[in-house]
Scaffold this active site. Sequence first.
Site, mmCIF file in Angstrom:
data_model
loop_
_atom_site.group_PDB
_atom_site.id
_atom_site.type_symbol
_atom_site.label_atom_id
_atom_site.label_comp_id
_atom_site.label_asym_id
_atom_site.label_seq_id
_atom_site.Cartn_x
_atom_site.Cartn_y
_atom_site.Cartn_z
ATOM 1 N N PHE A 22 33.494 101.331 24.024
ATOM 2 C CA PHE A 22 33.635 101.879 22.912
ATOM 3 C C PHE A 22 33.471 101.359 21.568
ATOM 4 C CE2 PHE A 22 37.677 101.581 20.706
ATOM 5 C CZ PHE A 22 38.066 100.282 21.124
ATOM 6 N N LYS A 23 33.447 100.028 21.425
ATOM 7 C CA LYS A 23 33.498 99.339 20.132
ATOM 8 C C LYS A 23 31.992 99.676 19.431
ATOM 9 C CE LYS A 23 36.895 95.606 21.072
ATOM 10 N NZ LYS A 23 37.142 95.905 22.222
ATOM 11 N N ASP A 24 31.185 100.038 20.250
ATOM 12 C CA ASP A 24 29.511 100.376 19.713
ATOM 13 C C ASP A 24 29.854 101.526 18.606
ATOM 14 O OD1 ASP A 24 28.261 98.368 20.965
ATOM 15 O OD2 ASP A 24 27.944 99.924 22.694
#
Length: 471
Positions: free
Chosen positions: A112-114
Site C-alpha cells: 500500500f505504500k506505493d
Amino acid sequence: MRYISTRGGMPPKTFTEILLSGLAPDGGLAVPESYPRVSPADMEAWRHLDYQALAFQILSRFMEDIPADDLHRIIARTYTTEAFGSPDITPVRTLEPGLHILCLSNGPTLAFKDIAMQLLGNLFEYTLAKTNDELNILGATSGDTGSSAEYAMRGKRGIRVFMLSPLGKMSRFQTAQMFSLLDDNIFNIAIRGVFDDCQDIVKAVSNDRDFKQQYQIGTVNSINWARIAAQIVYYFKGYFAVTQSNDQQVSFSVPSGNFGNIFAGHVARMMGLPIKHLILATNENDVLDEFFRTGLYRPRTTAETHHTSSPSMDISKASNFERFIFDLTERDATRVRELWRSVDKGNAFDLFGTALWIKAKDFGFVSGASNHASRIETIRNLYQEYKVLVDTHTADGVKVGLEHREPGIPLICMETALPAKFAETIQEAVGIEPSRPAGFENLESLPQRFEIMDKDANAVKTFLVQKIKHH
Ligand SMILES: *Cc1c(COP(=O)(O)O)cnc(C)c1O
C-alpha cells in the site's frame, strides 16, 4: 491552508515549504492549522467521482499553494491504470454482505505504500524543478519502504536515492525487487550488519548538519505529510464503494506500524467522513494496541522488538502517533512537548485515569493484536471460506477487524500487501504458492546492481559525495 508543528515552535508554513523537510525545526511533526470540513453537498458530489477526481478534491485542500492545473497533471500522471492495475486504483473486494477488503496493494511494489510514495515522487520532481534544486534521499530499509521509495523516485530529475539495507537479511523477493532497479539515480547499498546498523548510519549522516546541507540530503519516511494526505483519499473511496448513502457509517480495520495509514483515517473522520470505528491492528509488536486498551504509551527497546511474519509492522515506537496526541490534547503543543520530552528519552507516558483518556474514546479508535498462529489461521479461513488469499499483514487486520465487527456496520479491511511477497508463510498456511502478478514471474533472475559496504558512516558519506559529484 498552512502547517504548524505539534510542538508549537514553527511559524506557519505552506505545503511546499514542508514537503521536502522531515521533522519540524523544534523536533515536532507538521500538521495543518485545522482540518478542512467536508459539507453534505461535497459528499454528494464526491460519491460519483473517479479516483483521480476525488484525489484532486481532497489533495487540493491540503496543497493550496500548488496551482490547480499542475495538481491535476501530477495526479493524472500518478494514479494510472498502468501503475495500479485497474481504473479504480483501490478496488473493493466483497467477501460477503458487510465484509469487504479495500485493495491497496496493486502498485509497482505490491504494497500500500506505493499509493502515497508514487505521488510523493511526482510532487518532489515538480517542486525541485521549480527551484532548480536537487535532493539526495538517504534511507534505511528492511523491506517495503525502500523498494516503494525507489520505484517512486526512479528516473526522476533532480533526485537520487541512496538506500541502505542489511546484507542478506531481506527476503529474496524484496532483495530482487530493489537490486534489479538499474536506473542511474538509484543506489542500493548493502551493509554488512543488521537493520539497526543501517538506521544508525542514516542518523549519523543526518546529524552532520553541514554535510546534510551541502549535499542536500533528505528522507522519505512515514512522517511526511504528503504521504498522509495521499492516504486520506482511499478512505473516502472505500466508503463510497460500500455504502449507498452518506448517512451510513462504516468501520475500517488497519494493520498498523508507524500509525501513518490509520492516522489518515483519523483525518478523514475529522473532515466529516462517517467512520464509526478505526480498528487498529498490531502484530506481536503491540505498542499501539497497548495504548488504545490501557492508556499507556511505552516505546520498546530494540531488544524488545520482535521479528515477526508481518515484518513491515515490526516497530518499537510509532512515528506518527504524536500527531494523534496533538489532536487529543485539543492541539496543546505545550502538553505534547512535555509528553515527548519523556518519549524522546525512550520513556513511557500513561494517560489512564486522566481527562484525556476519557476523551480518547470520542475518536473512534479500538484495537487488538495478532500473533503468528492467528495470522496463519486467518489466512487459512479466508482461503477456505471465500477462496481469497491475503498476506500476513492483511490477515492481522482481518483477524482484529472481525473481533470488532458490529451488525449493520460495514467492515472494510485494508489490504496492505499482496500474498506474493510472503510466499513462505502462505505455503505454511494453505500449502500453495501464491500467484504473482504479471511482470514479476522472473524477478529473482533479473540482473542486480548494488554496493556492499561495512557499517561505517564515513565510508557511506564518501560514496555519496563521489556519486553526487559525478552523476
Ligand atoms: C508499512 C506497512 C504497514 C504499516 O503501516 P503504517 O502506516 O506504518 O501504520 C502495514 N502493512 C504493510 C504491508 C506495510 O508495508
